[in-house]
Motif scaffolding. Structure first.
Motif, PDB file in Angstrom:
ATOM      1  N   GLU A 190       0.816  -1.212   0.000  1.00  0.00           N
ATOM      2  CA  GLU A 190       0.000   0.000   0.000  1.00  0.00           C
ATOM      3  C   GLU A 190       0.852   1.265   0.000  1.00  0.00           C
ATOM      4  O   GLU A 190       0.556   2.231  -0.709  1.00  0.00           O
ATOM      5  N   GLY A 191       1.919   1.261   0.807  1.00  0.00           N
ATOM      6  CA  GLY A 191       2.786   2.434   0.856  1.00  0.00           C
ATOM      7  C   GLY A 191       3.489   2.672  -0.464  1.00  0.00           C
ATOM      8  O   GLY A 191       3.644   3.820  -0.911  1.00  0.00           O
ATOM      9  N   ASP A 217       0.926   4.036  -2.962  1.00  0.00           N
ATOM     10  CA  ASP A 217       0.539   5.417  -2.654  1.00  0.00           C
ATOM     11  C   ASP A 217       1.587   6.419  -3.115  1.00  0.00           C
ATOM     12  O   ASP A 217       1.248   7.479  -3.665  1.00  0.00           O
ATOM     13  N   ASN A 239       0.768   9.229  -5.838  1.00  0.00           N
ATOM     14  CA  ASN A 239       0.604  10.597  -5.339  1.00  0.00           C
ATOM     15  C   ASN A 239       1.896  11.377  -5.180  1.00  0.00           C
ATOM     16  O   ASN A 239       1.867  12.569  -4.877  1.00  0.00           O
ATOM     17  N   ARG A 280      -6.541   1.930  -4.552  1.00  0.00           N
ATOM     18  CA  ARG A 280      -5.821   2.938  -3.773  1.00  0.00           C
ATOM     19  C   ARG A 280      -5.971   4.351  -4.350  1.00  0.00           C
ATOM     20  O   ARG A 280      -5.547   5.320  -3.733  1.00  0.00           O
ATOM     21  N   ARG A 281      -6.546   4.479  -5.534  1.00  0.00           N
ATOM     22  CA  ARG A 281      -6.703   5.816  -6.127  1.00  0.00           C
ATOM     23  C   ARG A 281      -7.692   6.633  -5.294  1.00  0.00           C
ATOM     24  O   ARG A 281      -8.709   6.119  -4.832  1.00  0.00           O
ATOM     25  N   LYS A 282      -7.393   7.924  -5.159  1.00  0.00           N
ATOM     26  CA  LYS A 282      -8.253   8.792  -4.357  1.00  0.00           C
ATOM     27  C   LYS A 282      -9.185   9.572  -5.262  1.00  0.00           C
ATOM     28  O   LYS A 282      -8.830   9.952  -6.366  1.00  0.00           O
TER      29      LYS A 282
END
Length: 373
Positions: free
Chosen positions: A318-319, A322, A326, A371-373
């Motif tokens: 996940e890190g 991200d 981003n 994981r996309r915001k």
């Protein structure tokens, strides 16, 4: 009068300037748009004016030094300013300025006239590549990234430099001959500049702003430029290549691009095998990550940290996802969420987590999508 002067001067000196360009590459590139031609002719006219002034001023100075030297009996004169001379050398520059101001102003106004384009292309600057989106015209809907394609061996000095060293890309901008092309410019990170000398075009791309410029190419060919702002470490590795094609060839190119886009539209829910992800990820890494993190993954600490055995690569997926999506504020790590698809991001992360001795597992496109915001 001034237009005739500029155009006449350009015609008279074109052969000489072309010879100088061929022999020494000292002159401006040969223009292929009307506005670039106006700039070129104005440049030549100014060079003639400067040369005449240079010869006149230094001719009088050297004649005075020689003819009025002490050794032939001349004595220093005592005199005050000559009003006539003062008026003359104030009027002459004024006349020259007015004579040049008209064609210069006309060219500037032409440069700003972006109305009624046949094609509109949005160019977005990234550190360090260009993204292009065709917004209007026959190629509407086409989008791609344009990266430097000069091999790393040439850049590191391990191979002879090619003919177009640092001025070649994997995906050039393609436009049709004789059509007005409007280019909208913005940036995703810092100030860049889109410059193609043969078109007479140079416009800044500023984050948070949209600026525009235009050109109409009058000759088929390949024209090369570069980012003209100091935009960071790899400023010199951000070329621009524009191919001008006939209407028929351009239509064929548009058809090919749309087929490629349809074929490349990956299903984010597809499950990929490690070998396929690594092969795809290696290409994405070479196009987007290699300049900072190096082909070996060892980076250039402290500015560009290594990926070999790093906490980011060996830690939780996940890190890693991200930071690629981003970016990281305060560093050169740019966000790639808008530049790369879910599959491309999954592929490059999988490549990093399973190369150079790293064995941290792979990432599937669906995980990136989540994981996309």
């Amino acid at each position: 009068m001034t237009n005739r002067m500029v155009n006449g001067t350009g015609a008279v000196l074109l052969v000489l300037s072309g010879a100088a360009e061929a022999a020494y590459q000292w002159n401006l590139p040969t223009p292929v748009t009307r506005v670039a031609g106006e700039i070129y002719n104005l440049h030549l006219a100014m060079m003639v004016i400067i040369l005449v002034i240079f010869i006149g001023v230094f001719g009088v100075m050297f004649y005075s030094i020689y003819a009025h030297r002490k050794s032939v009996g001349h004595k220093a004169e005592n005199f005050h300013e000559n009003i006539t001379v003062e008026i003359i050398w104030a009027i002459i520059p004024f006349v020259i300025l007015i004579a040049v101001a008209w064609p210069a102003t006309k060219s500037i106004l032409n440069l700003k006239d972006t109305a009624s384009p046949d094609i509109t292309i949005k160019a977005t600057g990234y550190q360090w590549k260009w993204g292009y989106d065709y917004l209007k015209g026959e190629g509407e809907g086409i989008s791609f990234l344009s990266n430097l394609s000069t091999p790393q061996d040439q850049i590191t000095g391990n191979a002879p430099k090619g003919e177009h060293y640092l001025l070649e890309v994997d995906n050039p901008v393609v436009v049709p001959l004789g059509k007005k092309v409007r280019v909208l410019l913005t940036s995703n990170d810092v100030i860049h500049a889109w410059m193609v000398p043969e078109f007479g075009v140079k416009q800044d791309a500023i984050p948070g702003f949209v600026r525009d410029t235009w050109f109409r190419a009058e000759k088929e060919g390949t024209y090369r430029g570069q980012c003209a702002e100091l935009c960071g470490k790899d400023h010199g590795f951000m070329p621009i290549v524009v191919e001008v094609l006939s209407a028929e060839k351009y239509t064929a190119w548009v058809g090919e691009q749309k087929k490629k886009m349809a074929a490349a539209a990956d299903d984010p829910n597809r499950k990929w095998a490690l070998a396929d992800l690594k092969a795809r990820g290696e290409k994405v890494y070479a196009a987007n990550c290699v300049a900072c993190h190096q082909p070996t993954g060892r980076g250039m600490p402290p500015a560009f940290p290594p990926l070999v055995g790093s906490k980011l690569v060996t830690g939780a997926k996940e890190g890693h996802i991200d930071i690629v999506l981003n970016g990281k504020s305060g560093t050169a790590m740019a966000p790639f969420g808008k530049q790369l698809s879910d599959t491309e991001i999954a592929a490059v992360i999988s490549y990093e987590r399973s190369t150079w001795g790293n064995k941290s597992g792979i990432v599937q496109p669906a995980e990136v999508k989540a994981r996309r915001k």
